[in-house]
Enzyme design. Structure first.
Site, short mmCIF file in Angstrom:
data_model
loop_
_atom_site.label_atom_id
_atom_site.label_comp_id
_atom_site.label_asym_id
_atom_site.label_seq_id
_atom_site.Cartn_x
_atom_site.Cartn_y
_atom_site.Cartn_z
CE LYS A 10 -4.01 -2.09 2.39
NZ LYS A 10 -4.74 -2.14 3.70
NE ARG A 120 -6.54 -12.80 5.19
CZ ARG A 120 -6.99 -11.54 5.14
NH1 ARG A 120 -6.85 -10.82 4.06
NH2 ARG A 120 -7.59 -11.01 6.17
CB THR A 126 -6.90 -6.48 9.95
OG1 THR A 126 -7.36 -7.61 9.20
CG2 THR A 126 -7.34 -5.21 9.27
NE ARG A 137 -1.82 -6.05 7.20
CZ ARG A 137 -2.96 -6.60 6.78
NH1 ARG A 137 -3.52 -7.58 7.48
NH2 ARG A 137 -3.54 -6.19 5.68
CG ASN A 157 -3.29 -2.68 7.09
OD1 ASN A 157 -3.17 -2.12 6.00
ND2 ASN A 157 -4.33 -3.41 7.40
CG HIS A 160 -5.36 -5.89 -0.34
ND1 HIS A 160 -6.56 -5.94 0.34
CD2 HIS A 160 -5.48 -6.75 -1.38
CE1 HIS A 160 -7.37 -6.79 -0.28
NE2 HIS A 160 -6.74 -7.28 -1.33
P1 ADP Z 1 -7.46 -7.27 5.73
O1 ADP Z 1 -6.70 -6.15 5.04
O2 ADP Z 1 -6.63 -7.90 6.81
O3 ADP Z 1 -8.06 -8.26 4.77
P2 ADP Z 1 -10.14 -6.15 6.03
O4 ADP Z 1 -10.45 -6.66 4.66
O5 ADP Z 1 -11.08 -6.51 7.12
O6 ADP Z 1 -8.67 -6.58 6.50
O7 ADP Z 1 -10.04 -4.56 5.99
C1 ADP Z 1 -9.52 -3.90 4.86
C2 ADP Z 1 -8.66 -2.75 5.31
O8 ADP Z 1 -9.45 -1.78 5.99
C3 ADP Z 1 -7.57 -3.06 6.31
O9 ADP Z 1 -6.41 -3.61 5.71
C4 ADP Z 1 -7.29 -1.72 6.94
O10 ADP Z 1 -6.39 -0.94 6.15
C5 ADP Z 1 -8.66 -1.06 6.89
N1 ADP Z 1 -9.39 -1.06 8.17
C6 ADP Z 1 -9.93 -2.11 8.80
N2 ADP Z 1 -10.55 -1.72 9.94
C7 ADP Z 1 -10.40 -0.38 10.01
C8 ADP Z 1 -10.79 0.64 10.93
N3 ADP Z 1 -11.45 0.39 12.05
N4 ADP Z 1 -10.47 1.89 10.66
C9 ADP Z 1 -9.80 2.21 9.57
N5 ADP Z 1 -9.39 1.32 8.66
C10 ADP Z 1 -9.66 0.05 8.87
MG MG Z 2 -9.61 -8.01 3.35
#
Ligand code: ADP
Ligand code: MG
Length: 193
Positions: A10, A120, A126, A137, A157, A160
């Site tokens: 990202k 992952r 996340t 992360r 983070n 993706h």
């Molecule tokens: P992942 O990236 O681990 O698959 P998700 O698909 O659940 O996680 O979420 C997508 C992205 O949304 C995360 O990587 C993160 O950057 C962002 N995110 C998740 N929760 C929050 C939050 N509470 N506030 C802001 N950004 C968030």
């Molecule tokens: Mg996701």
């Protein structure tokens, strides 16, 4: 069990100069880079990548967020004006679109056995504040829902990674055309099977 998955470094990962550090972790575990692209997403791609109508995913983000707020004693009603996981997911989706288009990213298609889960696992939780050491992360970031949401922004983070095989197929087709994906053999493949 060969799978393909989408991994994106990202804008914060690129801006922090962590491209080599991050991509080397996937290479050294034995995952094969079959496509790579340094690019900047536009609004249309970002909205397809983070769809505002994928309710299960939106609710999932809302749930993870509420858990994190509970831990830090944050009132979701005060911070976001709601406790509804779907509404919270939708607010975050808006921040996410802004985040992913805020700067250049490096997108990869990674291939290997159990690639979706393996990638992952290497990325970690996340929320960097929850991610264990040894993960990207956990080692390289510390952001949390609390920090991000008090700043009304997405969680930084670094990466993706597709969440399932189905998500991977959809996301790969958004970021790459079939002619940009290359099959080849890595020299250690024979020793690893
Ligand atoms: P992942 O990236 O681990 O698959 P998700 O698909 O659940 O996680 O979420 C997508 C992205 O949304 C995360 O990587 C993160 O950057 C962002 N995110 C998740 N929760 C929050 C939050 N509470 N506030 C802001 N950004 C968030
Ligand atoms: Mg996701």
């Amino acid at each position: 069990m060969q799978e393909r998955t989408l991994l994106i470094i990202k804008p914060d990962g690129v801006a922090r100069g962590l491209v080599g550090e991050i991509s080397s972790r996937f290479e050294r575990v034995g995952l094969k880079i079959v496509a790579a692209k340094f690019t900047k997403a536009d609004q249309t791609l970002a909205e397809k990548h983070y769809p505002s109508d994928r309710d299960v995913w939106l609710r999932g983000m809302g749930e993870k967020t509420l858990e994190n707020y509970k831990k830090f004693g944050v009132d979701p009603e005060k911070l976001l004006g709601t406790t509804d996981t779907l509404k919270i997911g939708k607010i975050i989706q808006g921040w996410l679109v802004k985040y992913i288009i805020s700067g250049p990213v490096l997108a990869f298609v990674l291939e290997g056995p159990h690639a979706v889960d393996l990638v992952r696992k290497i990325c970690g939780h996340t929320l960097p504040s929850e991610a264990v050491p040894g993960t990207i992360r956990g080692d390289l970031a510390y952001d949390s829902s609390y920090l991000a949401n008090t700043g009304k922004r997405a969680i930084k983070n670094l990466v993706h990674a597709s969440g399932s095989l189905e998500e991977a197929k959809y996301e790969i087709s958004l970021w790459f055309s079939p002619s940009e994906i290359f099959g080849y053999e890595r020299v250690e493949e024979k020793a690893m099977r």
